[in-house]
Structures are given as C-alpha cells and as structure tokens.
Design an enzyme around this catalytic site. Structure first.
Site, PDB file in Angstrom:
ATOM      1  CG  ASP A  89       7.471  -5.067  -2.549  1.00 19.07           C
ATOM      2  OD1 ASP A  89       6.420  -4.443  -1.903  1.00 19.07           O
ATOM      3  OD2 ASP A  89       7.619  -4.878  -3.805  1.00 19.07           O
ATOM      4  CG  ASP A 116       8.219  -1.210  -0.559  1.00 20.22           C
ATOM      5  OD1 ASP A 116       8.416   0.002  -0.489  1.00 20.22           O
ATOM      6  OD2 ASP A 116       7.003  -1.795  -0.449  1.00 20.22           O
ATOM      7  CE1 TYR A 119       7.095  -3.983   3.262  1.00 22.64           C
ATOM      8  CE2 TYR A 119       9.104  -4.429   2.471  1.00 22.64           C
ATOM      9  CZ  TYR A 119       7.539  -4.227   2.547  1.00 22.64           C
ATOM     10  OH  TYR A 119       6.868  -4.328   1.157  1.00 22.64           O
ATOM     11  CG  ASN A 149       4.851   1.772  -0.182  1.00 23.03           C
ATOM     12  OD1 ASN A 149       5.434   1.010  -1.075  1.00 23.03           O
ATOM     13  ND2 ASN A 149       4.282   1.434   0.735  1.00 23.03           N
ATOM     14  CG  HIS A 232       7.475   0.359  -5.043  1.00 19.21           C
ATOM     15  ND1 HIS A 232       8.193  -0.782  -4.771  1.00 19.21           N
ATOM     16  CD2 HIS A 232       6.531   0.540  -3.988  1.00 19.21           C
ATOM     17  CE1 HIS A 232       7.480  -1.348  -3.836  1.00 19.21           C
ATOM     18  NE2 HIS A 232       6.517  -0.514  -3.308  1.00 19.21           N
ATOM     19  CG  HIS A 242      -0.780  -1.608  -3.327  1.00 15.72           C
ATOM     20  ND1 HIS A 242      -0.945  -0.930  -2.398  1.00 15.72           N
ATOM     21  CD2 HIS A 242       0.118  -2.915  -3.151  1.00 15.72           C
ATOM     22  CE1 HIS A 242      -0.347  -1.215  -1.355  1.00 15.72           C
ATOM     23  NE2 HIS A 242       0.136  -2.702  -1.758  1.00 15.72           N
ATOM     24  CG  HIS A 269       3.079  -0.830  -4.453  1.00 12.35           C
ATOM     25  ND1 HIS A 269       3.291  -0.753  -3.284  1.00 12.35           N
ATOM     26  CD2 HIS A 269       1.903  -0.154  -4.536  1.00 12.35           C
ATOM     27  CE1 HIS A 269       2.628   0.395  -2.558  1.00 12.35           C
ATOM     28  NE2 HIS A 269       1.627   0.459  -3.453  1.00 12.35           N
ATOM     29  CB  VAL A 270       1.105  -6.018  -6.405  1.00 19.37           C
ATOM     30  CG1 VAL A 270       0.044  -7.074  -6.305  1.00 19.37           C
ATOM     31  CG2 VAL A 270       0.310  -4.703  -6.743  1.00 19.37           C
ATOM     32  CG  HIS A 271       3.483  -7.776  -0.886  1.00 16.13           C
ATOM     33  ND1 HIS A 271       3.026  -7.437   0.335  1.00 16.13           N
ATOM     34  CD2 HIS A 271       4.122  -6.623  -1.444  1.00 16.13           C
ATOM     35  CE1 HIS A 271       3.771  -6.387   0.803  1.00 16.13           C
ATOM     36  NE2 HIS A 271       4.339  -5.905  -0.165  1.00 16.13           N
TER      37      HIS A 271
END
Length: 313
Positions: A89, A116, A119, A149, A232, A242, A269-271
């Site tokens: 991400d 990711d 962006y 995503n 991801h 999420h 995915h999870v920041h």
C-alpha cells in the site's frame, strides 16, 4: 531480469545494452513494447526487455533504448543469506518517500509489494509519477509485485480492469505456468515465492486455484526450503479495517497452503502492521503459516489504528 521503461517517442527501440563494467556494454537484448488508452489518456510506449542469463550477486550496468542514462542493478544471491524488503500500500505521499528512503538505507536483495502501488485510482498520469518516484530504487533491485484493489480501475461498460497494471508491471507469470499477470511464482536463492491475486477468481473451479495447486506440487523443499505467499487482502486480521474481506479466499485456498506447509503469508490492504502466531482454520496450529500484514507503506488514506479488543489468541 525484465527491464521496463516508458518513452514518449514511439520510434524508440525496445533494446537494453548491459555489462559488468561501467560504461562498457558487452551484451544486448531486444524485447517487446505495448501501450494502452484509458478514457482520454494515452500511455507512452511501454518497453519490456528480458536480459540474461545473469550471474548471481553481481552488479550490472545498463542503458535503455540504445542511449541516455546509465543505470545499475545488483542481482540477488543464489543461496542464503537472502534479504527481502516487503512493503504494501505504497501510494505517493511524503510518508511514501520516508518509507522508500528507509528501504534504500537497508541492505536488501529484492523488494516484494503485496498490492496497492500507485493509488492512481483512474487518474492515469499518477501511474507515470509513481514510476518516477520509485525509479531510484526499482532500477537497482528487482521489484516483484501483485495487485491490490487500487489496481482494478474498472469502469462498467467503459474500461476493463487492471489495464495499466498489466501493461506497466509485467511479472513472470508465463514463466511460472500461469495464464494471468495477476498471479505467478518465482524462486530466489532458497525461497519459492508465490504471488496470489485477491481480485481475480480463486474458488475451487478457478484457473488460479488449479494453478496454485500445481505450483505448490512442483516446489522442491530441498532446493527452496522457504515457501512464502503474498496476497493483498489479509486472511487473519484483528484490525477493524477491512474485516472479513479475505475470508472467502481463505476458505478456498488455505487448505492447499496448509497441506504444502507454507511458512509465511504476507498481506497488505489494512494500513497497519500485524503478525500472527502459526495458525490454520482460525486456530493456533504449529503446522500452520505465520501471517503478517504490512499495509502501512505511506498512502494518502492514512493508518488503521483500531484493533479488536480483546485480541484473538
């Protein structure tokens, strides 16, 4: 090694000159090129050139298109020790830059990115600025990525998904027997690394499932004692962000990974950062994989601070 670069000049050749001495190119490889249009945007000419075979643990000097700047990269070792940098991400913020600066200071052989990237989110010029941002690092070490995503960029009736990602970030999927750039595997030193696609079909009747089963069966643990999977959307996640988004993929594929004794599953995915004990089927299991979430690369959406309380065993 596959070298990728973009030119505005459509007549520029897809050629890489390279060698082991600065300014002296004893070898040349020719490759392919592609381009794509997305709404009102038209990409430059995207060149992909595979060079090699190469010696391990060696610095190569190279230039793209027969002219211009000289770059250099170091090939990974063929045996341990092996150092992998992993970040998910990323995005394009001042936090991204601090993350990349930190990685630059760390000795590493390869970077792994579980989805990711830019962006860009439909604004295609941001793919170009992302390339400029990561070039100082991505030109010196292999970057191996899988989609998240934010790479989808699908617009109903207008644009199919993953156009920019597939055109710009070509991974060795054909070399690993996959039919899709969205999932593949490769080997480096003593590790067999599988990059899975969270945003393409993964149920038991899917091509990805069949490919994964076949790929795991081919892994030789004498040659590659480490078996690492990246994807991801995390399967084990105690953050409120999420929640449950990886559950259906886990239900389909976790038994395959367990049967193959996968060591580690890394997600984005999870920041936030999270590491689990060895788990399988929702419970502690000494034969299960360690799950790590590393989705805090520095994107504009910020950090995910809230965790479930009490935390799972």
């Amino acid at each position: 090694m596959r070298i990728t670069w973009i030119t505005n000049d459509n007549s520029a050749p897809s050629v890489v000159d390279y060698g082991t001495k600065e300014g002296k190119y004893t070898m040349t490889s020719q490759g392919e090129s592609t381009s794509y249009s997305y709404l009102l945007y038209s990409s430059g000419k995207i060149h992909h050139v595979v060079i090699g075979p190469l010696e391990d643990n060696t610095i190569y000097y190279y230039r793209c298109g027969g002219q211009g700047l000289e770059f250099q990269f170091k090939t990974p070792p063929s045996q341990f020790p092996l150092s992998l940098a992993v970040v998910g991400d990323l995005g394009q913020t001042s936090w991204t830059k601090s993350t990349l600066d930190h990685i630059k200071q760390c000795e590493h052989d390869m970077l792994l990115l579980p989805g990711d990237l830019s962006y860009a989110d439909f604004m295609q010029h941001l793919w170009d600025s992302f390339g400029t941002l990561v070039e100082p690092l991505a030109s010196t070490r292999p970057w191996m990525v899988t989609e998240g995503n934010h790479e989808k960029e699908h617009i109903l009736f207008l644009e199919s998904g993953f156009q920019s990602y597939n055109a710009r970030w070509k991974m060795p999927y054909e070399e690993s027997g996959s039919t899709s750039n969205l999932y593949y595997s490769f080997e480096v030193a003593g590790a067999h690394i599988i990059m899975l696609g969270s945003y393409t079909d993964y149920d038991e009747s899917s091509d990805q499932y069949a490919w994964l089963k076949s790929d795991l069966a081919k892994a030789d643990r004498k040659k590659t004692p480490w078996l690492i999977v990246l994807l991801h959307a995390p399967w084990y996640n105690s953050n409120w962000a999420h929640q449950g988004e990886g559950d259906s993929m886990m239900a389909a594929m976790e038994p395959l990974l367990y049967a193959a004794h996968v060591d580690m599953v890394i997600a984005g995915h999870v920041h936030a950062y999270e590491r689990a004990e060895r788990v399988y089927n929702g419970r502690l299991d000494p034969c299960g994989a360690v799950h790590i979430t590393i989705g805090d690369g520095g994107n504009r959406e910020g950090l995910a601070h809230r965790y479930r309380n009490p935390k799972p065993a």
